[in-house]
Design a protein around this motif. Structure first.
Motif, short mmCIF file in Angstrom:
data_model
loop_
_atom_site.label_atom_id
_atom_site.label_comp_id
_atom_site.label_asym_id
_atom_site.label_seq_id
_atom_site.Cartn_x
_atom_site.Cartn_y
_atom_site.Cartn_z
N LYS A 2 1.38 5.73 2.57
CA LYS A 2 -0.04 5.42 2.72
C LYS A 2 -0.73 6.38 3.68
CE LYS A 2 0.52 1.98 6.41
NZ LYS A 2 0.29 0.56 6.80
N HIS A 3 0.04 7.08 4.52
CA HIS A 3 -0.52 8.07 5.44
C HIS A 3 -0.58 9.46 4.81
CE1 HIS A 3 -0.65 5.27 8.72
NE2 HIS A 3 0.64 5.03 8.64
N SER B 202 0.83 -1.21 0.00
CA SER B 202 0.00 0.00 0.00
C SER B 202 0.87 1.25 0.00
CB SER B 202 -0.94 0.00 1.21
OG SER B 202 -0.20 0.02 2.43
N ALA C 111 0.80 3.99 -2.93
CA ALA C 111 0.64 5.42 -2.62
C ALA C 111 1.80 6.22 -3.17
CB ALA C 111 0.53 5.60 -1.11
N VAL D 165 -1.46 9.81 1.02
CA VAL D 165 -2.51 9.74 -0.01
C VAL D 165 -3.87 9.58 0.66
CG1 VAL D 165 -3.40 8.40 -1.95
CG2 VAL D 165 -0.95 8.81 -1.73
N GLY D 166 -4.81 10.38 0.26
CA GLY D 166 -6.17 10.32 0.81
C GLY D 166 -6.37 11.18 2.03
N GLU D 167 -5.30 11.81 2.53
CA GLU D 167 -5.42 12.69 3.68
C GLU D 167 -5.45 14.15 3.24
OE1 GLU D 167 -5.82 11.69 6.74
OE2 GLU D 167 -5.59 9.56 6.31
N SER E 158 1.28 6.87 -6.76
CA SER E 158 0.26 7.92 -6.92
C SER E 158 0.85 9.31 -6.68
CB SER E 158 -0.89 7.67 -5.95
OG SER E 158 -1.84 8.72 -6.00
#
Length: 272
Positions: free
Chosen positions: A163-164, A111, A115, A166-168, A118
Motif C-alpha cells: 500500500k506504500h 489494502s 495494492a 501504489v499511488g506513490e 494492482s
C-alpha cells in the motif's frame, strides 16, 4: 435410570424420524457439495493453466484461481443448505456482517493485498528491477500480494507493504543505477584529451551499461580547475564497488597522461 432410557429413546426416535423425512434432502445436499467441490477444483485448475499459458504472473494467477474456487464452493454450500430446507437469508446476513467487521479490522492488510494485485497486474516493475520508493532504493527480490522485498548492495533486505508503493512516485532504473561524479583538471591541461581518456576508461568496465552511453563533458569552470563530469549507469548490486574502481582507474589514467588534478588553494591577503 428409566427416565434416562426414555430420554435416549426419544432422542433416537427424533434422529430416525429426521433421517426418514430428510434422507433424500441430505443425500441431495451431499451430492451437490461433492459436485460443487469437483467443479470448483476443475474450474480453478483450468483458469490457472490458461493464465500461466498467457504468461501472467504466477502469484496473481494463484490468487485468481483460489478466489474463483472459494466463490464456487460458497455458492454451492448455500444451495446445499437450501436443499436441506434451512433458510439461507440469516446466513447471508451474518456473512455480510462478518465480512464488514473483518474488512474494518483488516483494512490495512486488505489494502496491501489490493495494492499487490494492482502491482502484479500492471507490472510497473518486476523481479530484478532497481526501484526507488519512499526514499529506499534496492533490487526487487520478491513480489508478494501483501509486500515487496528489496535487496541492497550490502545484502540488506527492505520489506515494503504494497500500500506504500501504489499511488506513490516510483523510480524504476531496471538493473542499473546512475552514477554522477566530477573530477577537476588544471586550466593548463587539455580538456578534450581528458574527456577522451575518461571515456576510454568507462568503456573498459563490463559492469557499466553499454545500452545507455556514458556521458563525459565539462561541467563548470571553477576557480582553480576545469571540472569534468562523468555520468554512467552501473549495476545496482555493484554500485559502490564499480564507482570506487572507476575513480581509481580515472585517477591513474589522468596521471599517466600528465593531466594534473589541482590541489585546493587558498589565497590569503594580508593588510600592509
Amino acid at each position: 435410570m428409566e427416565k434416562e432410557l426414555e430420554s435416549m429413546q426419544q432422542f433416537y426416535n427424533i434422529i430416525i424420524e429426521f433421517f426418514v423425512n430428510y434422507s433424500f434432502q441430505i443425500i441431495g445436499a451431499i451430492i451437490i457439495l461433492f459436485i460443487g467441490f469437483f467443479i470448483a477444483k476443475r474450474v480453478a485448475g483450468f483458469i490457472e493453466k490458461f493464465c500461466l499459458h498467457k504468461n501472467m504472473d504466477e502469484t496473481l494467477v494463484r490468487f485468481i484461481a483460489l478466489t474463483v474456487k472459494i466463490t464456487i464452493i460458497a455458492g454451492v454450500a448455500i444451495i446445499a443448505l437450501g436443499k436441506l430446507g434451512i433458510a439461507i437469508t440469516p446466513f447471508v446476513a451474518a456473512i455480510g456482517a462478518l465480512s464488514l467487521g473483518a474488512g474494518l479490522a483488516l483494512q490495512g492488510l486488505l489494502s496491501n493485498f489490493g495494492a499487490g494485485v494492482s502491482i502484479i497486474a500492471t507490472r510497473p516493475f518486476v523481479v530484478g528491477n532497481t526501484i526507488t520508493i519512499q526514499g529506499y532504493t534496492g533490487v526487487v527480490k520478491i513480489i508478494k500480494l501483501a509486500y515487496t522485498v528489496l535487496e541492497t548492495e550490502d545484502k540488506e533486505q527492505i520489506t515494503i507493504p504494497n500500500k506504500h508503493i501504489v499511488g506513490e512516485i516510483l523510480c524504476n532504473s531496471f538493473e542499473y543505477t546512475i552514477v554522477e561524479m566530477s573530477v577537476g583538471i588544471e586550466y593548463d591541461s587539455d580538456p578534450k584529451k581528458a574527456i577522451t581518456i575518461i571515456s576510454e576508461v568507462l568503456e573498459g568496465f563490463e559492469e557499466i551499461s553499454k545500452e545507455v552511453k556514458a556521458q563525459v563533458g565539462i561541467k563548470e569552470f571553477a576557480d582553480a580547475s576545469i571540472n569534468i563530469e562523468l555520468r554512467y549507469w552501473a549495476l545496482t548490486q555493484q554500485y559502490n564497488e564499480v564507482q570506487y574502481k572507476v575513480n581509481l582507474a580515472v585517477f591513474e589514467a589522468l596521471k599517466e597522461n600528465n593531466i594534473t588534478i589541482p590541489f585546493p588553494t587558498i589565497n590569503i591577503v594580508r593588510d600592509s
